[in-house]
Design a protein around this motif. Structure first.
Motif, PDB file in Angstrom:
ATOM      1  N   PRO A 254       1.337  41.079 -17.627  1.00 32.73           N
ATOM      2  CA  PRO A 254       0.792  39.841 -18.210  1.00 32.73           C
ATOM      3  C   PRO A 254       1.903  38.845 -18.563  1.00 32.73           C
ATOM      4  CG  PRO A 254       0.647  41.655 -19.785  1.00 32.73           C
ATOM      5  CD  PRO A 254       1.126  42.244 -18.497  1.00 32.73           C
ATOM      6  N   LEU A 255       1.638  37.587 -18.302  1.00 30.34           N
ATOM      7  CA  LEU A 255       2.588  36.541 -18.694  1.00 30.34           C
ATOM      8  C   LEU A 255       2.411  36.296 -20.185  1.00 30.34           C
ATOM      9  CD1 LEU A 255       1.716  34.151 -15.748  1.00 30.34           C
ATOM     10  CD2 LEU A 255       3.804  35.505 -15.989  1.00 30.34           C
ATOM     11  N   THR A 256       3.510  36.237 -20.923  1.00 33.14           N
ATOM     12  CA  THR A 256       3.359  36.064 -22.377  1.00 33.14           C
ATOM     13  C   THR A 256       4.235  34.969 -22.976  1.00 33.14           C
ATOM     14  OG1 THR A 256       4.956  37.847 -22.719  1.00 33.14           O
ATOM     15  CG2 THR A 256       2.627  38.463 -22.826  1.00 33.14           C
ATOM     16  N   THR A 257       5.190  34.447 -22.190  1.00 28.49           N
ATOM     17  CA  THR A 257       6.070  33.413 -22.779  1.00 28.49           C
ATOM     18  C   THR A 257       6.290  32.275 -21.774  1.00 28.49           C
ATOM     19  OG1 THR A 257       8.100  34.404 -21.904  1.00 28.49           O
ATOM     20  CG2 THR A 257       7.391  35.167 -24.079  1.00 28.49           C
ATOM     21  N   LEU A 258       6.696  31.140 -22.299  1.00 27.61           N
ATOM     22  CA  LEU A 258       7.017  30.002 -21.419  1.00 27.61           C
ATOM     23  C   LEU A 258       8.146  30.379 -20.459  1.00 27.61           C
ATOM     24  CD1 LEU A 258       6.832  27.164 -24.086  1.00 27.61           C
ATOM     25  CD2 LEU A 258       5.456  27.240 -21.998  1.00 27.61           C
ATOM     26  N   ARG A 259       9.074  31.210 -20.954  1.00 25.25           N
ATOM     27  CA  ARG A 259      10.206  31.620 -20.116  1.00 25.25           C
ATOM     28  C   ARG A 259       9.736  32.363 -18.862  1.00 25.25           C
ATOM     29  NH1 ARG A 259      13.133  36.396 -20.289  1.00 25.25           N
ATOM     30  NH2 ARG A 259      15.161  36.243 -19.265  1.00 25.25           N
ATOM     31  N   HIS A 260       8.656  33.138 -19.005  1.00 27.66           N
ATOM     32  CA  HIS A 260       8.140  33.898 -17.854  1.00 27.66           C
ATOM     33  C   HIS A 260       7.791  33.000 -16.671  1.00 27.66           C
ATOM     34  CE1 HIS A 260       6.693  37.656 -20.284  1.00 27.66           C
ATOM     35  NE2 HIS A 260       7.949  37.744 -19.900  1.00 27.66           N
ATOM     36  N   LEU A 261       7.414  31.764 -16.963  1.00 21.35           N
ATOM     37  CA  LEU A 261       6.891  30.904 -15.895  1.00 21.35           C
ATOM     38  C   LEU A 261       7.939  30.631 -14.816  1.00 21.35           C
ATOM     39  CD1 LEU A 261       4.655  28.415 -17.896  1.00 21.35           C
ATOM     40  CD2 LEU A 261       4.317  30.831 -17.331  1.00 21.35           C
ATOM     41  N   SER A 262       9.212  30.613 -15.215  1.00 19.52           N
ATOM     42  CA  SER A 262      10.250  30.455 -14.185  1.00 19.52           C
ATOM     43  C   SER A 262      10.960  31.784 -13.909  1.00 19.52           C
ATOM     44  CB  SER A 262      11.272  29.390 -14.598  1.00 19.52           C
ATOM     45  OG  SER A 262      11.745  29.681 -15.893  1.00 19.52           O
ATOM     46  N   PHE A 263      11.104  32.604 -14.967  1.00 16.69           N
ATOM     47  CA  PHE A 263      11.855  33.854 -14.802  1.00 16.69           C
ATOM     48  C   PHE A 263      11.160  34.822 -13.827  1.00 16.69           C
ATOM     49  CE2 PHE A 263      12.395  38.311 -16.177  1.00 16.69           C
ATOM     50  CZ  PHE A 263      13.755  38.447 -15.978  1.00 16.69           C
ATOM     51  N   ILE A 264       9.852  34.966 -13.974  1.00 15.56           N
ATOM     52  CA  ILE A 264       9.159  35.981 -13.142  1.00 15.56           C
ATOM     53  C   ILE A 264       9.186  35.626 -11.656  1.00 15.56           C
ATOM     54  CG2 ILE A 264       6.845  36.990 -12.684  1.00 15.56           C
ATOM     55  CD1 ILE A 264       6.759  37.698 -15.624  1.00 15.56           C
ATOM     56  N   PRO A 265       8.849  34.391 -11.266  1.00 20.46           N
ATOM     57  CA  PRO A 265       8.974  34.080  -9.828  1.00 20.46           C
ATOM     58  C   PRO A 265      10.409  34.254  -9.321  1.00 20.46           C
ATOM     59  CG  PRO A 265       7.710  32.391 -10.953  1.00 20.46           C
ATOM     60  CD  PRO A 265       8.277  33.273 -12.023  1.00 20.46           C
ATOM     61  N   LYS A 266      11.389  33.866 -10.165  1.00 18.91           N
ATOM     62  CA  LYS A 266      12.785  33.932  -9.714  1.00 18.91           C
ATOM     63  C   LYS A 266      13.271  35.380  -9.628  1.00 18.91           C
ATOM     64  CE  LYS A 266      17.371  32.485 -11.040  1.00 18.91           C
ATOM     65  NZ  LYS A 266      18.178  32.374 -12.215  1.00 18.91           N
ATOM     66  N   PHE A 267      13.014  36.164 -10.652  1.00 18.80           N
ATOM     67  CA  PHE A 267      13.580  37.515 -10.716  1.00 18.80           C
ATOM     68  C   PHE A 267      12.823  38.500  -9.826  1.00 18.80           C
ATOM     69  CE2 PHE A 267      14.530  41.647 -12.623  1.00 18.80           C
ATOM     70  CZ  PHE A 267      15.905  41.559 -12.749  1.00 18.80           C
ATOM     71  N   PHE A 268      11.476  38.350  -9.773  1.00 14.89           N
ATOM     72  CA  PHE A 268      10.693  39.341  -9.030  1.00 14.89           C
ATOM     73  C   PHE A 268      10.252  38.851  -7.647  1.00 14.89           C
ATOM     74  CE2 PHE A 268      10.220  40.513 -13.515  1.00 14.89           C
ATOM     75  CZ  PHE A 268      10.655  41.820 -13.462  1.00 14.89           C
ATOM     76  N   HIS A 269      10.579  37.602  -7.353  1.00 19.62           N
ATOM     77  CA  HIS A 269      10.275  37.062  -6.022  1.00 19.62           C
ATOM     78  C   HIS A 269       8.778  37.122  -5.727  1.00 19.62           C
ATOM     79  CE1 HIS A 269      14.612  37.031  -5.296  1.00 19.62           C
ATOM     80  NE2 HIS A 269      14.594  38.161  -5.965  1.00 19.62           N
ATOM     81  N   VAL A 270       7.992  36.641  -6.674  1.00 18.13           N
ATOM     82  CA  VAL A 270       6.539  36.594  -6.485  1.00 18.13           C
ATOM     83  C   VAL A 270       6.045  35.174  -6.782  1.00 18.13           C
ATOM     84  CG1 VAL A 270       6.161  39.035  -7.050  1.00 18.13           C
ATOM     85  CG2 VAL A 270       6.057  37.330  -8.880  1.00 18.13           C
ATOM     86  N   ASN A 271       4.891  34.856  -6.198  1.00 18.11           N
ATOM     87  CA  ASN A 271       4.289  33.533  -6.423  1.00 18.11           C
ATOM     88  C   ASN A 271       3.102  33.634  -7.364  1.00 18.11           C
ATOM     89  OD1 ASN A 271       5.846  31.892  -4.670  1.00 18.11           O
ATOM     90  ND2 ASN A 271       4.801  32.855  -2.933  1.00 18.11           N
ATOM     91  N   PHE A 272       2.876  32.588  -8.130  1.00 21.47           N
ATOM     92  CA  PHE A 272       1.630  32.507  -8.898  1.00 21.47           C
ATOM     93  C   PHE A 272       0.616  31.772  -8.032  1.00 21.47           C
ATOM     94  CE2 PHE A 272       4.436  32.041 -12.924  1.00 21.47           C
ATOM     95  CZ  PHE A 272       4.624  33.410 -12.980  1.00 21.47           C
ATOM     96  N   PRO A 273      -0.637  32.260  -7.976  1.00 21.32           N
ATOM     97  CA  PRO A 273      -1.636  31.493  -7.233  1.00 21.32           C
ATOM     98  C   PRO A 273      -1.866  30.140  -7.908  1.00 21.32           C
ATOM     99  CG  PRO A 273      -2.576  33.533  -8.135  1.00 21.32           C
ATOM    100  CD  PRO A 273      -1.150  33.488  -8.561  1.00 21.32           C
TER     101      PRO A 273
END
Ligand code: FAD
Length: 331
Positions: A254-273
């Motif tokens: 689950p996304l829980t912080t504003l930081r996740h919005l850029s960190f997760i796509p960058k670090f895990f190489h995934v896209n948000f629909p």
């Protein structure tokens, strides 16, 4: 002494393979992954995150492994010295503690990076003695200062090499031993990437490498986190089409912080629909992100359960509260 023997026996009696849990369950299983706390913190820090999740009866909990990092530390003479630091040690000890405290199976992550094959063998022997019967075999990411993964001299280059080594041990074949020894009994998991591993040339070539891991002995796959269920469904179909028949466990975060919005796509190489990113763009606070993130994960989880995913595996990253909210709606 008697108490120790009894405790060991009790732990021993509970040990099952991930594949058996899946085979024996008529419903989707709840499980999650934790990361060891930063060096110097106590086990209570992890338990505080785990306790609220135990009501959903996870039969197993994964524990990540974090290799060393290089840092520059100031010495007494004022000069900087490059030192190797393990910031989150303790994976094996945490696994033993979880098995003892919660009577669940603990699944340590084993990585190639930073280990010679002999060190890996010793770690596996420790796990065998502790009664750990499941491992997730991974290559590990490149070190922070490295552009690409560099295998340790005398170590494994790819996860498939590690799987081969574990499989050899399961057959009683230890390194440099001419005679067969007491076989281990590890149920081996491997990582899969519905949106492709970031280094792979394309999804199909990545999947060929995944097939090699399964052919070498991986008995289940845990996926990288994803936010678009269609990516998971299509990945499962592609796996089945190329003859991968083992259970494919979806990973959710689950996304829980504003930081996740850029960190997760960058670090895990995934896209948000787009449907999700349109909502996230309106968020100004962490609370707003968490509300949308939790709602999104609930929607994902409900659909995955409906389509009979074997397990829902949550990445807690030390934050169990959001996962608890989701689990309370779907389990
Ligand atoms: P591999 O399967 O070895 O693949 C790595 C890359 O090499 C891929 O691009 C693949 O296509 C390619 N490849 C594979 N075999 C070959 C071959 N024979 N020839 C040419 N190319 C090949 N990292 C940690 O450090 N600690 C953890 O605890 C941890 N836990 C994780 C848990 C999960 C569920 C997942 C999905 C990842 C985890 N990771 C962890 C991250 C993982 O280590 C990285 O994603 C790493 O970059 C790849 O690991 P892998 O096991 O998938 O590697």
């Amino acid at each position: 002494m008697d108490i120790i023997v009894l405790t060991c026996l009790f732990v021993f009696l509970l040990i099952m393979k991930v594949t058996d849990y899946i085979k024996n369950s008529k419903e989707t299983i709840f499980s999650f992954e934790i990361i060891p706390p930063l060096k110097g913190k106590g086990i209570e820090d992890i338990c505080a995150g785990i306790d609220p999740l135990m009501e959903f009866k996870p039969p197993f909990i994964n524990v990540t492994y974090h290799r060393e990092e290089y840092e520059y530390k100031k010495m007494g003479n004022g000069l900087l010295k490059k030192v190797s630091v393990k910031k989150r040690p303790g994976t094996v000890g945490i696994c033993a503690a979880l098995m003892n405290r919660y009577k669940v199976d603990a699944i340590p992550h084993i990585i190639c990076g930073g280990f010679t094959k002999e060190e890996t063998e010793s770690a596996l022997i420790d796990l065998k003695f502790l009664g750990v019967d499941n491992v997730l075999a991974l290559r590990g990411d490149p070190m922070k200062n490295e552009a690409a993964f560099v295998p340790t001299e005398g170590g494994s280059k790819y996860a498939v090499d590690l799987i081969n080594q574990i499989k050899d041990m399961n057959n009683g074949q230890y390194l440099y031993e001419e005679t067969k020894n007491s076989p281990s009994n590890f149920c081996i998991g491997a990582a899969g990437y519905p949106e492709k591993h970031f280094e792979a040339m394309n999804l199909n070539s990545d999947m060929k490498h995944l097939k090699k891991k399964v052919d070498a002995g991986a008995e289940f796959i845990v996926t990288q986190l994803f936010y678009d269920n269609e990516k998971y469904f299509s990945f499962v179909k592609k796996c089945r089409d190329i003859g991968i028949t083992v259970p494919i466990i979806p990973g959710l975060k689950p996304l829980t912080t504003l930081r996740h919005l850029s960190f997760i796509p960058k670090f895990f190489h995934v896209n948000f629909p787009e449907e999700l990113s349109n909502e996230l763009e309106k968020c100004k606070t962490n609370e707003e992100v968490q509300k949308i993130g939790v709602e999104w994960s609930i929607k994902q989880a409900k659909e995955l359960i409906k389509k009979e995913a074997p397990v829902l595996h949550f990445y807690t990253m030390g934050k169990g509260e959001a996962v608890r909210k989701i689990a309370s709606q779907v389990f």
